[in-house]
Design a protein around this motif. Structure first.
Motif, short mmCIF file in Angstrom:
data_model
loop_
_atom_site.label_atom_id
_atom_site.label_comp_id
_atom_site.label_asym_id
_atom_site.label_seq_id
_atom_site.Cartn_x
_atom_site.Cartn_y
_atom_site.Cartn_z
N GLU A 1 2.98 1.14 -12.24
CA GLU A 1 2.79 1.66 -13.59
C GLU A 1 4.04 2.38 -14.11
O GLU A 1 4.06 2.84 -15.25
N ASP B 1 -10.78 -7.08 -10.27
CA ASP B 1 -10.25 -5.93 -9.55
C ASP B 1 -8.73 -6.11 -9.45
O ASP B 1 -8.23 -6.73 -8.51
N THR B 2 -8.01 -5.56 -10.45
CA THR B 2 -6.58 -5.84 -10.49
C THR B 2 -5.84 -5.25 -9.29
O THR B 2 -4.85 -5.81 -8.84
N GLU B 3 -6.32 -4.13 -8.78
CA GLU B 3 -5.70 -3.53 -7.60
C GLU B 3 -5.67 -4.54 -6.45
O GLU B 3 -4.67 -4.71 -5.77
N LYS B 4 -6.82 -5.24 -6.27
CA LYS B 4 -6.91 -6.25 -5.22
C LYS B 4 -5.97 -7.41 -5.53
O LYS B 4 -5.31 -7.95 -4.63
N SER C 1 2.40 -0.11 -4.67
CA SER C 1 1.25 0.27 -5.49
C SER C 1 1.54 1.53 -6.29
O SER C 1 0.90 1.79 -7.30
N ARG D 1 -8.94 -6.39 -16.38
CA ARG D 1 -9.74 -5.28 -15.84
C ARG D 1 -11.06 -5.16 -16.59
O ARG D 1 -12.11 -4.98 -16.00
N LYS E 1 0.82 -1.22 0.00
CA LYS E 1 0.00 0.00 0.00
C LYS E 1 0.85 1.26 0.00
O LYS E 1 0.53 2.25 -0.64
N TYR F 1 -3.20 -7.32 -7.26
CA TYR F 1 -1.81 -6.90 -7.00
C TYR F 1 -1.50 -6.98 -5.50
O TYR F 1 -0.48 -7.53 -5.09
#
Lengths: 247, 303, 346
Positions: free
Chosen positions: B102, B197-200, B98, B192, B94, B202
């Motif tokens: 990118e 939920d790619t954030e989750k 994160s 996506r 976090k 990752y």
């Protein structure tokens, strides 16, 4: 007229799929040679084999009489065989003049030449070529802020700055506004006649290539389908079938 | 030089010594493979090259070591390290990871390098710079007239590593989260679009990696030793393995892991124990050069 | 602005010369700052200007230290015997021997490191992006480990250098570093106006395009790295004389200290600019001195945190930030797109 690029018996397959099989062709010095074919006919594979992007399975590729099919990309480029990219590649963070000055023919420079500055003569030449492609007004703008069509023109001007022996163009009109295509064709022809640069053009667009090339090769399904002058190709039934069949 | 030749001579005269070296190497190699698997997972899914991988391993080891100091049974240290390192991994994700996903690759490499320095220094401040180990108090088995000795603690450690690996593999194959992770690794954008939920994914992947490393560290501290600054060598070993095997190649990771374990043991037998770290790094350079030559034959560069 | 430049440079040079006399208590701190400035400037040569992010430039620093030591000692005594006796008082050096060793040591270190850059680079420059970073890091770590097992140069114990034959050792060191730094600055100022710099930037922005245009990419990459190695090697050599005693892992091949600091300096100040690394080095040095004095024990954690925060939140650095706020200061022209184009006029 003699052949400057000689491709003989080249085959290339990707994991069982034959992209090129036993292709032979020649690019004549001082002329404009075209390569056409429907999507998936193996044009780009052949192009990449010539510029050294991947190894070939069989056959030989000669440039000015010497074998280049084992050389790496930079070594081939330094022989004077210059390519442009289908997805135009220019230096977006630099302005147009800087882009041009970077394109100076480093292969013709000695080691110490690289440690000098560009003089007024070269800047003038760069600006002259920018004028030739119609970008003179925009010469101090960043490359990245130009439109796609203008970037394509800039890349073409950079190629001329490089004084190549042969210029390989990968779909020069792809993605360009149709109203600009005629202007581009005209400039390509002038580059050939005025600067004496041999052109080898891959095109998807039949009309463009018919207007330009003095010799055309047509690929289909990885094989050489036909070759000849624009008139012959235009009237060749197998070529027409291949194009119609593909759509 | 004479000493090196003498050591090689010993290997030829007593072939059984080779067996001992290979067994030793394969046992520690199993743990290298575990850390490398985690690295390949994070590398493949979110394109982050984690140079703090080895420090997660060492941190997990210290979690287990600290719990034993508090009187908890050592074998419980492994699941505890797994859980605690999961949490630490999530926090690190976090705060840092994160924000570098990118970005270009050097960013993630440098950020995790900074993280590695921080973690090593924090462990050093908390636990001191001495090497630490947990004595399980189990016996050592002897074979071949005492030439081969295998401590039971190492056997237990290898078995735990194997069951952890099996668990992770089954999880990746069977569970919905595992499928989502594999889908994201193949094409994050497509995933996506399909509602993953790619954030989750990752966050989960990075935490899982951290937990795997933590458990591996807890196993290492039972049968081998740890020290706050050993992390970088474990990171380099993980890089060697992944570079040699490639991403998404599980049998390759296992083979390369066991191979580097054995190669290091051979190296330190022949050249002396002082060269152990150097051998890990030289193997990395060797693997890079070999891959480079293969790429050159394909007229490509290694990128 | 351009007319002011000579004045600014003269003022700066005067400051450089006056600094050790104005701040006599901070002479060694100022020397340390020069080390940071020089390694940051040279790191930026490949990292910022050429896009090849090396994590192993510290290799040249450590190698420079050892080459200088071996040359200085070797000109007077047998190196093996010297290290066996752990240096020390038995082996005395006359001032002539010291300064001969200093001169030849610096030049030798620079040239040897440049040669190393050529040899290592011819392999590592085929690696792109993260593989280059990891590969060069591997070279630096491997070198440290191998040297610490090499008894001829003292192994893990390290090696001692002769004492400075005079009183003003700190001043001598300061001006040695400052000379190298000023020479490097002038050299880079000139280099960044040449075609060579344009070619380096082309490699950074799109190497494939640069290759396709026939730019000698490998040659330019090697030369750039060799220049960096030359200066880093010299700095290492001076530091060897200042340190009096050094050992391989913590002082010479200090991968996780100076090896990463130089990258952070460049990122703090701004990649790919001449002044970015210098300003970044000053910022980093101040931060480091403060944490060293006030964060007893936790200074390393603070530095690690600084690295992470810089990389994650402030990667463009001070110059990058200025460049995005005030592009016209850097001669970048931005025009709106809807001005009539030459293309449309046809």
């Amino acid at each position: 007229m003699n052949a400057i690029i000689e491709v003989s018996g080249v085959s290339k397959s990707y994991g069982g799929v034959k992209a090129n099989s036993d292709i032979s062709m020649q690019v004549q010095k001082g002329g404009i040679t075209g390569l056409i074919g429907p999507n998936g006919s193996g044009k780009t594979t052949l192009f990449n084999s010539i510029v050294g992007y991947h190894p070939i399975d069989k056959g030989s590729i000669k440039f000015e009489g010497s074998e280049i099919s084992k050389l790496q990309v930079p070594a081939i480029a330094r022989l004077g065989l210059l390519r442009t990219f289908q997805q135009t590649r220019i230096y977006g963070a630099m302005n147009c003049v800087e882009n041009m000055l970077i394109s100076m023919p480093h292969r013709k420079m000695t080691f110490w030449d690289a440690f000098s500055r560009n003089d007024a003569e070269q800047i003038e030449r760069a600006e002259g070529l920018l004028d030739f492609v119609g970008l003179y007004e925009k010469r101090y703008l960043r490359g990245g802020s130009l439109s796609f069509g203008q970037q394509k023109l800039l890349e073409f001007a950079m190629a001329l700055m490089n004084e190549p022996t042969v210029l390989l163009l990968d779909e020069p009109t792809a993605g360009i506004n149709p109203t600009l295509i005629n202007g581009l064709i005209d400039r390509l022809k002038r580059a050939n006649s005025e600067f004496g640069i041999t052109l080898f053009v891959i095109e998807h667009n039949m009309r463009v290539i018919m207007n330009m090339a003095d010799h055309i090769y047509c690929l289909a399904h990885g094989e050489m389908l036909a070759s000849g002058g624009p008139e012959d190709i235009q009237n060749d039934q197998t070529v027409i079938d291949a194009y119609l069949g593909a759509h | 030089m004479d000493q090196i030749l003498g050591n090689i001579d010993l290997l030829i005269q007593f072939p059984i010594v080779n067996l001992k070296i290979i067994i030793d190497g394969v046992m520690i190699g199993a743990l290298f493979a575990l850390a490398a698997y985690g690295l390949a997972l994070v590398w493949g899914v979110m394109n982050v090259k984690n140079l703090a991988q080895g420090d997660f391993v060492i941190a997990g080891g210290y979690v287990a070591w600290w719990m034993t100091q508090k009187g908890i049974h050592p074998l419980l240290g492994v699941p505890a390290a797994f859980i605690i390192m999961w949490g630490i991994g999530w926090i690190i994700y976090k705060l840092v990871i994160s924000r570098v996903i990118e970005r270009d690759l050097f960013t993630s490499l440098l950020a995790t390098f900074g993280l590695a320095i921080m973690m090593a220094q924090i462990l050093n401040l908390m636990f001191g710079s001495d090497t630490q180990s947990i004595d399980l108090g189990y016996e050592t088995l002897h074979f071949a007239d005492g030439l081969i000795d295998i401590p039971i603690s190492k056997l237990i450690g290898v078995c735990m590593a194997l069951s952890l690996a099996a668990g992770v593999i089954i999880f990746m194959k069977r569970s919905r989260m595992g499928q989502a992770i594999r889908a994201t690794a193949q094409d994050a954008r497509a995933a996506r679009v399909l509602g993953i939920d790619t954030e989750k994914v990752y966050a989960f992947t990075f935490s899982l990696n951290s937990a795997i490393c933590g458990a591996a560290g807890a196993i290492i501290v039972m049968a081998w030793v740890i020290q706050p600054f050993y992390g970088i060598t474990y990171s380099i070993r993980a890089f060697v393995i992944v570079t040699a095997a490639g991403l998404g190649n599980l049998p390759g990771v296992i083979a390369a892991g066991l191979g580097i374990g054995a190669a290091e043991q051979y190296g330190s037998h022949i050249f002396g124990i002082g060269y152990q770290q150097a051998i890990a790094v030289l193997l990395l350079l060797l693997v890079l050069v070999v891959r480079l030559l293969i790429q050159r034959r394909k007229r490509q560069v290694l990128q | 602005m351009t007319r002011l430049m000579p004045v600014i440079h003269i003022v700066l040079l005067a400051l450089v010369i006056a600094a050790p006399f104005l701040l006599p208590d901070y002479r060694s701190s100022l020397s340390a700052l020069w080390i940071l400035i020089i390694v940051a400037l040279t790191w930026d040569l490949t990292g910022g200007q050429m896009g090849y992010n090396s994590l192993g430039n510290i290799f040249f620093y450590g190698t420079g230290m050892y080459v200088a030591a071996v040359i200085t000692i070797g000109m007077a005594y047998n190196v093996g015997e010297y290290t066996d006796a752990a240096g020390g008082g038995i082996f005395a050096f006359t001032p002539t021997q010291y300064f001969m060793g200093f001169g030849f040591g610096l030049i030798g270190a620079g040239l040897f490191c440049a040669a190393c850059a050529f040899i290592i680079g011819s392999v590592t420059f085929s690696l792109r992006g993260p593989y280059f970073a990891i590969g060069t890091l591997g070279v630096a770590i491997a070198a440290g480990e191998l040297v610490s097992n090499w008894e001829w140069v003292g192994g893990g114990q390290g090696i001692s250098m002769p004492n400075y034959p005079g009183e003003q050792e700190r001043l001598f060191t300061y001006f040695s570093f400052a000379t190298v730094g000023v020479v490097l600055y002038i050299f880079l100022r000139w280099l960044y106006t040449t075609r060579f710099a344009a070619a380096m930037n082309a490699i950074r922005d799109d190497e494939e395009k640069a290759e396709a245009m026939g730019i000698h990419t490998l040659r330019y990459k090697l030369v750039a790295w060799a220049i960096a190695a030359f200066f880093v090697g010299i700095v290492g050599a001076i530091e060897a004389f200042q340190a009096l005693h050094f050992e391989p892992l913590e002082t010479a091949y200090q991968t996780i200290n100076l090896g990463i600091f130089m990258v952070v300096c460049v990122l703090l100040g701004g990649k790919g600019t001449l002044w970015g690394p210098i300003i970044g080095a000053i910022m980093f040095h101040v931060f480091k001195e403060i944490t060293w004095n006030y964060f007893l024990g936790w200074q390393w954690v603070a530095l690690g945190a600084l690295i992470v925060v810089t990389v994650v939140y402030f990667q463009d650095g001070l110059m990058g930030w200025l460049m995005s706020k005030k592009p016209e200061w850097f001669g970048i022209r931005v025009e709106s797109r809807d001005t009539p184009t030459a293309e449309a006029a046809e």
